[in-house]
Design an enzyme around this catalytic site. Structure first.
Site, short mmCIF file in Angstrom:
data_model
loop_
_atom_site.label_atom_id
_atom_site.label_comp_id
_atom_site.label_asym_id
_atom_site.label_seq_id
_atom_site.Cartn_x
_atom_site.Cartn_y
_atom_site.Cartn_z
N ASN A 352 0.76 -1.26 0.05
CA ASN A 352 0.02 -0.09 -0.03
C ASN A 352 0.65 1.13 0.05
O ASN A 352 1.93 1.20 -0.49
CB ASN A 352 -1.11 -0.04 1.15
CG ASN A 352 -2.25 0.52 0.58
OD1 ASN A 352 -2.63 1.72 -0.01
ND2 ASN A 352 -3.35 -0.34 0.52
N HIS A 354 2.51 3.19 2.12
CA HIS A 354 3.85 3.12 2.66
C HIS A 354 4.91 2.56 1.66
O HIS A 354 5.94 2.81 1.75
CB HIS A 354 3.65 2.88 4.01
CG HIS A 354 5.17 3.20 4.76
ND1 HIS A 354 6.09 2.16 4.99
CD2 HIS A 354 5.38 4.06 5.29
CE1 HIS A 354 7.03 2.70 5.73
NE2 HIS A 354 6.69 4.05 6.00
N CYS A 355 4.42 1.34 1.25
CA CYS A 355 5.27 0.58 0.25
C CYS A 355 5.65 1.01 -0.81
O CYS A 355 6.80 0.58 -1.13
CB CYS A 355 4.44 -0.82 0.16
SG CYS A 355 3.79 -1.73 1.57
N ILE A 356 5.16 2.21 -1.35
CA ILE A 356 5.27 2.81 -2.60
C ILE A 356 6.26 3.90 -2.56
O ILE A 356 6.48 4.51 -3.25
CB ILE A 356 4.29 2.79 -3.62
CG1 ILE A 356 3.15 4.02 -3.06
CG2 ILE A 356 3.68 1.22 -3.81
CD1 ILE A 356 1.97 4.19 -3.89
#
Length: 362
Positions: A352, A354-356
């Site tokens: 999501n 934060h991951c990108i």
């Protein structure tokens, strides 16, 4: 060419600032692979553009795109967002980008080894060579000296409070696909050296069915020193309940590097969310990649948000828990403006907001 340093951040007086510290900007990547993102990644690209635009209200954003997608990314992103040609295998800048470290006067970057969340043991795709080169290229663009850490690690597997504490999960960092030759004390020694922290808090497990093998950034994060948000469910029949309760008990019994007892605020998860049939059918199957099947549980979490200068960009899913999560986070982050972005398309790819994203500190 920026230098590759032979020392460590700890030896040189550099440490990783907390995400809630001031940023010079944010780095992202542009999604394209059709075996992970449905319908040729077009819906995901729309969601990534919305995230980039939301962050750009608060700080500069740079998006790296493969050469074949550069013109698409440039056309779909606002003019104020910088687009650079940057080869990658997929679009998870948090995990493949550098962890920036600072001595308060200048920036350097830690380039971790990347093997697609588990290599040939349980990794999510092959090859991953372009992803493993992203951090060095970002540091080259920013003219920041580079530390090449001898540890397989993704940025989503760690959080720091900027005051000597690192938060991670044992499920992830001790998984056999990453550093099977290293013991827990040896891994912790590397975290101390390359993040310059004094204490590592090993939460047992991450979110249920998280294909990253339990990244901490989907489960819990620092809001400020000593204060955390934790994904939660009240449904004791949900497999997530045991994991969140275990994490809550661990964190409530722990103290940080400064000796503070932790405050833990529960954020109820969305869902449970599952992949719909039409979503699964839109993904091109490919050998060596994780399948997307209708009915599979998605590791949805509101905690997978991103803190930027004066803001918090939070994923929402069109779910009844959306409003309560946003209200709770706004109350917990009084100095920031909470902005929501529909993020189901990002979740379908395995992560999501934060991951990108990856922050570049001031």
């Amino acid at each position: 060419m920026t230098p590759t340093l032979k020392s460590t951040p700890r030896a040189d007086g550099f440490s990783m600032p907390a995400e809630f510290s001031p940023h010079a900007g944010t780095w992202m990547l542009w999604p394209q692979r059709p075996d992970n993102w449905r319908l040729g990644a077009k819906p995901a690209q729309k969601a990534f553009a919305a995230v980039a635009s939301a962050i750009a209200q608060f700080e500069p954003v740079t998006v790296g795109a493969n050469h074949s997608q550069y013109s698409q990314a440039r056309a779909k992103l606002p003019a104020e967002i910088r687009v650079v040609e940057l080869s990658s295998n997929d679009a998870w800048m948090r995990d493949v980008g550098p962890s920036f470290v600072s001595d308060g006067k200048s920036l350097r970057g830690v380039d971790w080894l990347f093997n697609a969340w588990g290599g040939l043991f349980n990794g999510l795709y092959f090859p991953w060579d372009l992803d493993d080169a992203v951090a060095a290229k970002v540091l080259e663009i920013e003219r920041a000296p580079r530390y090449r850490a001898p540890l397989v690690l993704e940025g989503g597997s760690i959080h720091v409070d900027g005051e000597g504490t690192c938060l991670t999960t044992a499920e992830c960092l001790l998984s056999p696909g990453r550093n099977p030759q290293l013991s827990q004390p040896e891994i912790e020694a590397h975290l101390r050296d390359y993040l310059n922290v004094e204490k590592v808090l090993w939460v047992p497990r991450g979110v249920f069915n998280d294909e990253t093998t339990g990244h901490i950034d989907n489960l819990a994060c620092f809001l400020r020193p000593g204060v955390l948000a934790l994904t939660w469910t009240d449904d004791k029949t949900d497999p997530q309940y045991e994991r969140s309760a275990e994490a809550y008990d661990f964190l409530m019994s722990a103290s940080d590097a400064r000796g503070r007892r932790l405050q833990v605020h529960k954020i109820h998860q969305p869902g449970p969310l599952t992949i719909r049939a039409e979503e699964a059918e839109g993904v091109d199957s490919a050998e060596g990649t994780i399948p997307r099947r209708a009915g599979d549980r998605l590791a949805g979490s509101y905690v997978n948000f991103y803190l930027c200068n004066g803001g918090a960009v939070v994923p929402v899913f069109g779910h009844p828990h959306d409003a309560a999560a946003l209200e709770t986070l706004q109350n917990l982050l009084p100095g920031r403006r909470v902005v929501s972005v529909p993020a189901r398309e990002i979740l379908l790819g395995g992560g999501n907001i934060h991951c990108i994203t990856q922050q570049q500190p001031l």
